[in-house]
Design a protein around this motif. Structure first.
Motif, PDB file in Angstrom:
ATOM      1  N   SER A 311      39.060 -30.857  20.593  1.00 29.98           N
ATOM      2  CA  SER A 311      38.859 -32.228  21.063  1.00 29.98           C
ATOM      3  C   SER A 311      39.293 -33.213  19.986  1.00 29.98           C
ATOM      4  O   SER A 311      39.279 -32.892  18.794  1.00 29.98           O
ATOM      5  CB  SER A 311      37.391 -32.452  21.427  1.00 29.98           C
ATOM      6  OG  SER A 311      36.571 -32.329  20.279  1.00 29.98           O
ATOM      7  N   PRO A 312      39.688 -34.423  20.362  1.00 28.22           N
ATOM      8  CA  PRO A 312      40.160 -35.407  19.373  1.00 28.22           C
ATOM      9  C   PRO A 312      39.147 -35.698  18.267  1.00 28.22           C
ATOM     10  O   PRO A 312      39.527 -35.925  17.115  1.00 28.22           O
ATOM     11  CB  PRO A 312      40.425 -36.651  20.231  1.00 28.22           C
ATOM     12  CG  PRO A 312      40.713 -36.115  21.597  1.00 28.22           C
ATOM     13  CD  PRO A 312      39.833 -34.914  21.745  1.00 28.22           C
ATOM     14  N   LYS A 313      37.843 -35.688  18.569  1.00 31.11           N
ATOM     15  CA  LYS A 313      36.850 -36.022  17.545  1.00 31.11           C
ATOM     16  C   LYS A 313      36.746 -34.926  16.480  1.00 31.11           C
ATOM     17  O   LYS A 313      36.301 -35.187  15.354  1.00 31.11           O
ATOM     18  CB  LYS A 313      35.486 -36.262  18.188  1.00 31.11           C
ATOM     19  CG  LYS A 313      34.841 -35.017  18.774  1.00 31.11           C
ATOM     20  CD  LYS A 313      33.461 -35.334  19.305  1.00 31.11           C
ATOM     21  CE  LYS A 313      32.775 -34.083  19.865  1.00 31.11           C
ATOM     22  NZ  LYS A 313      31.420 -34.384  20.359  1.00 31.11           N
ATOM     23  N   HIS A 314      37.145 -33.705  16.827  1.00 24.27           N
ATOM     24  CA  HIS A 314      37.113 -32.607  15.857  1.00 24.27           C
ATOM     25  C   HIS A 314      38.455 -32.416  15.162  1.00 24.27           C
ATOM     26  O   HIS A 314      38.497 -31.874  14.057  1.00 24.27           O
ATOM     27  CB  HIS A 314      36.722 -31.294  16.546  1.00 24.27           C
ATOM     28  CG  HIS A 314      35.332 -31.289  17.110  1.00 24.27           C
ATOM     29  ND1 HIS A 314      34.224 -31.553  16.351  1.00 24.27           N
ATOM     30  CD2 HIS A 314      34.878 -31.052  18.373  1.00 24.27           C
ATOM     31  CE1 HIS A 314      33.135 -31.479  17.105  1.00 24.27           C
ATOM     32  NE2 HIS A 314      33.505 -31.179  18.340  1.00 24.27           N
ATOM     33  N   GLN A 316      40.572 -34.287  13.618  1.00 27.75           N
ATOM     34  CA  GLN A 316      40.807 -34.918  12.312  1.00 27.75           C
ATOM     35  C   GLN A 316      39.977 -34.303  11.190  1.00 27.75           C
ATOM     36  O   GLN A 316      40.158 -34.649  10.028  1.00 27.75           O
ATOM     37  CB  GLN A 316      40.504 -36.416  12.413  1.00 27.75           C
ATOM     38  CG  GLN A 316      39.073 -36.707  12.858  1.00 27.75           C
ATOM     39  CD  GLN A 316      38.809 -38.183  12.996  1.00 27.75           C
ATOM     40  OE1 GLN A 316      39.410 -39.003  12.308  1.00 27.75           O
ATOM     41  NE2 GLN A 316      37.912 -38.557  13.895  1.00 27.75           N
ATOM     42  N   HIS A 317      39.070 -33.370  11.525  1.00 29.53           N
ATOM     43  CA  HIS A 317      38.190 -32.780  10.513  1.00 29.53           C
ATOM     44  C   HIS A 317      38.404 -31.294  10.305  1.00 29.53           C
ATOM     45  O   HIS A 317      37.731 -30.703   9.446  1.00 29.53           O
ATOM     46  CB  HIS A 317      36.723 -33.003  10.906  1.00 29.53           C
ATOM     47  CG  HIS A 317      36.329 -34.433  11.035  1.00 29.53           C
ATOM     48  ND1 HIS A 317      36.256 -35.297   9.969  1.00 29.53           N
ATOM     49  CD2 HIS A 317      35.996 -35.165  12.139  1.00 29.53           C
ATOM     50  CE1 HIS A 317      35.877 -36.496  10.388  1.00 29.53           C
ATOM     51  NE2 HIS A 317      35.718 -36.442  11.697  1.00 29.53           N
ATOM     52  N   TYR A 323      33.928 -26.972   7.909  1.00 23.73           N
ATOM     53  CA  TYR A 323      33.829 -27.696   9.179  1.00 23.73           C
ATOM     54  C   TYR A 323      34.093 -26.745  10.339  1.00 23.73           C
ATOM     55  O   TYR A 323      35.022 -25.945  10.313  1.00 23.73           O
ATOM     56  CB  TYR A 323      34.830 -28.855   9.230  1.00 23.73           C
ATOM     57  CG  TYR A 323      34.635 -29.727  10.459  1.00 23.73           C
ATOM     58  CD1 TYR A 323      33.685 -30.741  10.457  1.00 23.73           C
ATOM     59  CD2 TYR A 323      35.380 -29.510  11.612  1.00 23.73           C
ATOM     60  CE1 TYR A 323      33.487 -31.533  11.571  1.00 23.73           C
ATOM     61  CE2 TYR A 323      35.188 -30.305  12.737  1.00 23.73           C
ATOM     62  CZ  TYR A 323      34.235 -31.303  12.709  1.00 23.73           C
ATOM     63  OH  TYR A 323      34.039 -32.083  13.824  1.00 23.73           O
ATOM     64  N   ALA A 325      34.177 -26.743  14.747  1.00 29.44           N
ATOM     65  CA  ALA A 325      34.107 -27.533  15.973  1.00 29.44           C
ATOM     66  C   ALA A 325      33.014 -27.036  16.897  1.00 29.44           C
ATOM     67  O   ALA A 325      32.644 -27.706  17.850  1.00 29.44           O
ATOM     68  CB  ALA A 325      35.452 -27.504  16.703  1.00 29.44           C
ATOM     69  N   GLY A 360      43.482 -31.371  23.858  1.00 31.52           N
ATOM     70  CA  GLY A 360      42.076 -31.489  24.201  1.00 31.52           C
ATOM     71  C   GLY A 360      41.434 -30.148  24.448  1.00 31.52           C
ATOM     72  O   GLY A 360      42.082 -29.092  24.414  1.00 31.52           O
TER      73      GLY A 360
END
Length: 378
Positions: A311-314, A316-317, A323, A325, A360
């Motif tokens: 997903s986009p929120k994960h 970048q990390h 880290y 997801a 996604g």
């Protein structure tokens, strides 16, 4: 950086005193030379000039005017020289006071950094590009130290968190065995072995990450065929993929299929990490593709899967240490959470880049290794 250093209190330091004395000495010597030239040398030169020009009688008549000329010259130079000396002294005082404040600001900020307070910022003293560059370099250094300290603290916290679960499991089962609540059987032995293996993997990954980020991996850069390297990496995981009913294939394209400078072992480790990661997130019946694009300026190796996606929120990390997801059982399945961080550091150590993309959740993911093409070892 949100805070700034407190305004330092300027004082007469040894450097300021020496600079002021040196400047004042230069001004006084210059004034003495001008006065000596005008009062002592000037009239004599004028007198001899008249004689050489054939005006000896006029020169003789002007001898009595020497004292008047010297007196007038001395008075004029005194009236003009003393205010000039005073103004020059004020300007020198202002300049040295500004420099002293700037140096005091650097000294105060350096002391705060030495005490572990990296949230400092030195403002420009408006003394020219040299001081501006020095202030910018100092602020950049403080920011980098703050980032390193933050990363160190986060790494220690994450490491403690990662070790807590397997240690708690080991402790709980051992206490259960001692109390007779848990039987020592094949299942219990398997659980303990799994937790020990997890801690060993975590220690190994941390060592690899440290070696990669500190450039102590002893890279051996040689010209290698990226297509061959990709095929070998795929061959190494084919049995694992087949056991999960996952199809793995390789593709190659581009006009320039020539070797590229890289470390074969380390790049094999990167591809292995990416392929293992793809297998872990691709369901049975899925497909993993390793595509090599041979462009004139660079070689791009792309590992694409048809798995869970990101997903986009994960997205970048995902290259950050520890880290994940996913949480819970899926997180334990995914490993230590250091594989992608290690891969990124190893690729960057070889002058390349590692990036990821995904449309996604549930739509697969792609990882791009880009290595600049070169014909010689640096």
């Amino acid at each position: 950086m949100s805070s700034t250093t407190t305004e330092p209190r300027w004082s007469w330091g040894p450097l300021t005193v020496r600079l002021m004395l040196a400047q004042t000495t230069v001004l006084l010597v210059g004034l003495i030379i001008v006065v000596g030239t005008a009062v002592l040398v000037g009239p004599t030169m004028f007198y001899h000039g008249l004689i050489e020009a054939g005006h000896a009688d006029a020169a003789t008549g002007l001898v009595h005017l020497d004292e008047v000329f010297r007196s007038v010259s001395l008075t004029a130079l005194t009236i003009g020289g003393l205010p000039a000396l005073f103004i020059a002294g004020l300007l020198s005082f202002y300049i040295y006071r500004t420099i002293g404040r700037s140096l005091a600001s650097f000294s105060t900020a350096a002391g705060q950094v030495a005490d572990g307070n990296y949230d400092v910022e030195v403002t420009s003293a408006k003394l020219g590009p040299e001081f501006d560059s020095l202030a910018a370099s100092f602020n950049d250094m403080a920011a980098r130290l703050a980032a390193v300290d933050t990363t160190r603290r986060q790494l220690l916290a994450d490491l403690a968190h990662e070790m807590r679960t397997p240690l708690a499991s080991l402790k709980g089962h051992l206490e259960g065995i001692e109390d007779g609540v848990v039987e020592w059987d094949e299942r219990t032995a398997g659980i303990l072995d799994a937790q020990i293996a997890r801690m060993e993997r975590l220690a190994r990954d941390i060592r690899q990450l440290t070696a990669a980020e500190e450039a102590t991996a002893r890279l051996q850069l040689t010209l290698q065929d990226p297509d061959v390297l990709a095929s070998q990496s795929v061959a190494a995981i084919e049995s694992t993929a087949a056991a999960k009913n996952i199809s793995v294939r390789t593709m190659s394209a581009g006009p320039l299929e020539t070797p590229v400078l890289l470390d074969r072992e380390r790049m094999g480790q990167v591809l292995g990490n990416l392929l293992e990661n793809a297998i872990g997130h691709t369901p049975p019946g899925g497909t993993i593709t390793v595509h090599t694009e041979n462009a004139p300026e660079a070689v791009t190796i792309t590992v694409t899967d048809t798995g869970e996606g990101i997903s986009p929120k994960h997205l970048q990390h995902i290259f950050e240490r520890f880290y994940r997801a996913h949480t819970g059982r899926e997180a334990r399945r995914a490993g230590s959470g250091l594989g992608l961080a290690i891969s990124k550091s190893l690729v960057e150590a070889q002058g390349g880049t590692l990036e990821a993309s995904s449309d996604g959740f549930g739509r697969g993911a792609s990882f791009y290794i880009r290595l600049p093409r070169t014909t010689r070892k640096e």
